[in-house]
Design a protein around this motif. Sequence first.
Motif, PDB file in Angstrom:
ATOM      1  N   SER A   1       0.839  -1.206   0.000  1.00  0.00           N
ATOM      2  CA  SER A   1       0.000   0.000   0.000  1.00  0.00           C
ATOM      3  C   SER A   1       0.866   1.245   0.000  1.00  0.00           C
ATOM      4  O   SER A   1       0.582   2.226  -0.679  1.00  0.00           O
ATOM      5  CB  SER A   1      -0.905   0.015   1.234  1.00  0.00           C
ATOM      6  OG  SER A   1      -1.745  -1.104   1.242  1.00  0.00           O
ATOM      7  N   ARG A   2       1.928   1.179   0.782  1.00  0.00           N
ATOM      8  CA  ARG A   2       2.830   2.327   0.823  1.00  0.00           C
ATOM      9  C   ARG A   2       3.398   2.630  -0.544  1.00  0.00           C
ATOM     10  O   ARG A   2       3.687   3.769  -0.884  1.00  0.00           O
ATOM     11  CB  ARG A   2       3.981   2.071   1.788  1.00  0.00           C
ATOM     12  CG  ARG A   2       3.782   2.641   3.157  1.00  0.00           C
ATOM     13  CD  ARG A   2       5.068   2.587   3.942  1.00  0.00           C
ATOM     14  NE  ARG A   2       5.207   1.342   4.636  1.00  0.00           N
ATOM     15  CZ  ARG A   2       4.942   1.179   5.930  1.00  0.00           C
ATOM     16  NH1 ARG A   2       4.518   2.165   6.642  1.00  0.00           N
ATOM     17  NH2 ARG A   2       5.087   0.003   6.506  1.00  0.00           N
ATOM     18  N   ASP A   3       3.600   1.582  -1.335  1.00  0.00           N
ATOM     19  CA  ASP A   3       4.131   1.780  -2.679  1.00  0.00           C
ATOM     20  C   ASP A   3       3.064   2.216  -3.659  1.00  0.00           C
ATOM     21  O   ASP A   3       3.330   2.346  -4.848  1.00  0.00           O
ATOM     22  CB  ASP A   3       4.790   0.485  -3.176  1.00  0.00           C
ATOM     23  CG  ASP A   3       6.062   0.174  -2.400  1.00  0.00           C
ATOM     24  OD1 ASP A   3       6.480  -0.997  -2.387  1.00  0.00           O
ATOM     25  OD2 ASP A   3       6.625   1.115  -1.813  1.00  0.00           O
ATOM     26  N   GLY A   4       1.864   2.399  -3.164  1.00  0.00           N
ATOM     27  CA  GLY A   4       0.819   2.912  -4.026  1.00  0.00           C
ATOM     28  C   GLY A   4      -0.082   1.846  -4.610  1.00  0.00           C
ATOM     29  O   GLY A   4      -0.882   2.117  -5.497  1.00  0.00           O
TER      30      GLY A   4
ATOM     31  N   TYR B   1      -4.328   6.370   4.178  1.00  0.00           N
ATOM     32  CA  TYR B   1      -3.566   6.007   2.989  1.00  0.00           C
ATOM     33  C   TYR B   1      -2.409   6.966   2.769  1.00  0.00           C
ATOM     34  O   TYR B   1      -1.278   6.574   2.502  1.00  0.00           O
ATOM     35  CB  TYR B   1      -4.509   5.994   1.785  1.00  0.00           C
ATOM     36  CG  TYR B   1      -3.847   5.658   0.473  1.00  0.00           C
ATOM     37  CD1 TYR B   1      -3.759   6.594  -0.553  1.00  0.00           C
ATOM     38  CD2 TYR B   1      -3.315   4.394   0.257  1.00  0.00           C
ATOM     39  CE1 TYR B   1      -3.166   6.276  -1.763  1.00  0.00           C
ATOM     40  CE2 TYR B   1      -2.714   4.078  -0.948  1.00  0.00           C
ATOM     41  CZ  TYR B   1      -2.644   5.016  -1.955  1.00  0.00           C
ATOM     42  OH  TYR B   1      -2.049   4.699  -3.146  1.00  0.00           O
ATOM     43  N   GLN B   2      -2.694   8.233   2.891  1.00  0.00           N
ATOM     44  CA  GLN B   2      -1.665   9.217   2.623  1.00  0.00           C
ATOM     45  C   GLN B   2      -0.645   9.318   3.736  1.00  0.00           C
ATOM     46  O   GLN B   2       0.459   9.804   3.528  1.00  0.00           O
ATOM     47  CB  GLN B   2      -2.314  10.583   2.365  1.00  0.00           C
ATOM     48  CG  GLN B   2      -3.082  10.569   1.063  1.00  0.00           C
ATOM     49  CD  GLN B   2      -3.816  11.859   0.808  1.00  0.00           C
ATOM     50  OE1 GLN B   2      -4.385  12.459   1.696  1.00  0.00           O
ATOM     51  NE2 GLN B   2      -3.788  12.282  -0.436  1.00  0.00           N
ATOM     52  N   ALA B   3      -1.015   8.847   4.895  1.00  0.00           N
ATOM     53  CA  ALA B   3      -0.081   8.931   6.015  1.00  0.00           C
ATOM     54  C   ALA B   3       0.642   7.617   6.261  1.00  0.00           C
ATOM     55  O   ALA B   3       1.355   7.483   7.248  1.00  0.00           O
ATOM     56  CB  ALA B   3      -0.831   9.349   7.281  1.00  0.00           C
TER      57      ALA B   3
ATOM     58  N   PHE C   1      -4.198  -1.908  -0.605  1.00  0.00           N
ATOM     59  CA  PHE C   1      -4.840  -1.058   0.405  1.00  0.00           C
ATOM     60  C   PHE C   1      -6.302  -1.421   0.567  1.00  0.00           C
ATOM     61  O   PHE C   1      -6.840  -1.411   1.673  1.00  0.00           O
ATOM     62  CB  PHE C   1      -4.691   0.421   0.045  1.00  0.00           C
ATOM     63  CG  PHE C   1      -5.133   1.345   1.146  1.00  0.00           C
ATOM     64  CD1 PHE C   1      -6.283   2.114   1.007  1.00  0.00           C
ATOM     65  CD2 PHE C   1      -4.436   1.406   2.338  1.00  0.00           C
ATOM     66  CE1 PHE C   1      -6.711   2.951   2.025  1.00  0.00           C
ATOM     67  CE2 PHE C   1      -4.855   2.245   3.366  1.00  0.00           C
ATOM     68  CZ  PHE C   1      -5.983   3.014   3.206  1.00  0.00           C
TER      69      PHE C   1
ATOM     70  N   LEU D   1      -3.117   0.160  -4.796  1.00  0.00           N
ATOM     71  CA  LEU D   1      -4.467   0.388  -4.272  1.00  0.00           C
ATOM     72  C   LEU D   1      -5.194  -0.911  -3.968  1.00  0.00           C
ATOM     73  O   LEU D   1      -6.022  -0.968  -3.065  1.00  0.00           O
ATOM     74  CB  LEU D   1      -5.291   1.226  -5.250  1.00  0.00           C
ATOM     75  CG  LEU D   1      -4.986   2.720  -5.234  1.00  0.00           C
ATOM     76  CD1 LEU D   1      -5.933   3.464  -6.179  1.00  0.00           C
ATOM     77  CD2 LEU D   1      -5.115   3.279  -3.835  1.00  0.00           C
ATOM     78  N   ASN D   2      -4.899  -1.943  -4.732  1.00  0.00           N
ATOM     79  CA  ASN D   2      -5.567  -3.220  -4.445  1.00  0.00           C
ATOM     80  C   ASN D   2      -5.159  -3.738  -3.079  1.00  0.00           C
ATOM     81  O   ASN D   2      -5.974  -4.275  -2.330  1.00  0.00           O
ATOM     82  CB  ASN D   2      -5.239  -4.240  -5.530  1.00  0.00           C
ATOM     83  CG  ASN D   2      -5.844  -3.851  -6.865  1.00  0.00           C
ATOM     84  OD1 ASN D   2      -6.923  -3.265  -6.912  1.00  0.00           O
ATOM     85  ND2 ASN D   2      -5.140  -4.152  -7.947  1.00  0.00           N
TER      86      ASN D   2
ATOM     87  N   GLY E   1       3.162   6.363   5.168  1.00  0.00           N
ATOM     88  CA  GLY E   1       4.610   6.498   5.325  1.00  0.00           C
ATOM     89  C   GLY E   1       5.020   6.774   6.754  1.00  0.00           C
ATOM     90  O   GLY E   1       6.132   6.462   7.163  1.00  0.00           O
ATOM     91  N   SER E   2       4.115   7.352   7.531  1.00  0.00           N
ATOM     92  CA  SER E   2       4.503   7.682   8.896  1.00  0.00           C
ATOM     93  C   SER E   2       3.986   6.667   9.904  1.00  0.00           C
ATOM     94  O   SER E   2       4.156   6.835  11.096  1.00  0.00           O
ATOM     95  CB  SER E   2       3.991   9.068   9.264  1.00  0.00           C
ATOM     96  OG  SER E   2       2.580   9.052   9.327  1.00  0.00           O
TER      97      SER E   2
END
Lengths: 203, 397
Positions: free
Chosen positions: A12-15, A57-59, A20, A17-18, A61-62
């Motif tokens: 998911s971090r790599d983008g 999703y957007q966070a 996620f 979407l499936n 990374g943290s």
Amino acid sequence: MHPDEDLLLKRSRDGDLNAFEELVKRYESKVYTIAYRFTGNHADAGDLAQDAFIRAYQALGSFRGDASFATWLYRIASNVCRDELRRQQRHKKVSLDEMMTQSGGNPTLVSPGLSPQECLEKKEIQELVQKQLDSLSGDMRLILVMREIQGLSYEEIAVALDCNLGTVKSRLNRARQTLKQRVIGHRELFDIEFRLPNKGEEG
Amino acid sequence: MQCREVQDLLSAYLDCMLDPSEKESADRHLEGCPACRSELDDLKMVVGLVRDLPLVDPPPEFGQGLRRRLEQAARPGAGKGILPGLARGRWSGILALAAGFLLVVGLAADWYGIPGKFSRPDRGVRVESSSVAEKAAPDMIRKVDPGDGQARDMQKDTAGYQASGQPAPDPVSGAPSGMGGGPAPKAVQKVSEASENTGSAPMISLQAVPDPGEEPVSVQDRKLATNGASGVTARGTAAVPPPEGSQQPMQACLEVKVPDRTAAIKEVMAVTQKLGGFAAVLPDGKEIILRVPVEQFEKAVADIGKTGRVIRQEYPPEDVDLLKSIAQRTGISPEALELEKLGRGGGGAAGSPQPGAVVPPAGSPPAPAGVLQEKKADQPAGSGTVQAMSTIRVRIE
């Protein structure tokens, strides 16, 4: 905790979407429930729940894994509710709670049209509770959702609401007492033989 | 204890949140008071009812709607080509480093009377700690929005503290942990600590953008964020990135006139973060240097322009090195201004706390250039692709 969750998180971090969406499926009910118990209606609940997932999703990374992903996600969900409450208070719109109290909650449960002989089933009790929850102010609803639905500790609530422990204690007390009065108050409309569960039982 | 007193404590009693003496008093009272016992039972019951409320499944259209929004949303903070490892731990050490660095340079410039933006007669007025605090730990800090009076109060308090030589109160609850380490260190603590040693010196603001905290701002942009006073207007959802343009780093200098500088600065930071970039406010509090991925360059310029009235907009040609000229003017090294590199130099696996990043205390002879170079040498292999970044300098009037 699912063993493959780490992999889903990484993807998911790599983008992906499936990946996620797989995570979403696992937690959407709880996230939606938090939003629904707070807003009292499906339209707003859907919006806020989606907001929560987007924020998450957007966070991603943290997210460091020092809490479980679920815990982290649910915190985002209640923060979304909190932010929505603040937003409404700030812009002085007719707030959700004002609208709720004006409409008096669900009329079918509150109106004297309901036969007092009718025996309430569990589902109806739950609807009663939700409606009385809806009738509370946004602040009260929020703290109840955080404590009872989400299970946050007093300290965690203090952090989320940016207040001290004493304030959490008194706010929670007031919210619970108010809800109690309203639930029990409305219960009197119904069958006197009807007993709300857990009464008298040791918790 | 009287009934009234006990009833005020029933909620905390249920949760075992009373201190021992209170609990004892309550127990004693409850033993002998059926009325209060009944109240307690009722309370317990209602709390139980709320807790037992069932899960509510979202309707079928929920997933589809979410998918649509996800497709348009900006990518997660630690993806390919975007700075990996934005974990708080890493960032706090780097921020501390950069903050200390900038602070030292700022101090040196002041002390040695280096002409330019740094030299100001009025020290101790530093504006950004509140927004740093807000950005770095959003769910710990009371959220303040552009134009919100609370933001100004926080600023004033911080400035007041600084002028008196006291360290600014740490807006994050709890004692500041040691620099560069500790569980979930907060970036704001680092900046505060960096300033603690300096007393009345101007405080540097360095924003970690994207936000090392949990929640990016972009989703909130969806909601109407109007505030008449600040002139900040609502924006739409995060736009689909513009089609791939030139990969050459581009540069821009913008000068924007705004009614509320603080709000505008926050706005610019939010824009930068949303686009996957990095920004730092220069010590004079009026200029922001930001770096965004080249493909976001035009969007960044456009969005920044929306924060106020653009009075100057220039695109220095490629042979003018914008970073270098800013470096010369401010005395900060160009490496420090290539903000995204600070993150990569962190070393260690993503998520590990920054081990003892050395931040030169303000009093000591600054050796920041040396430390910075060490950090760059620490780059772990395969730490991520190099993202071509463009530079934008924004001056806010």
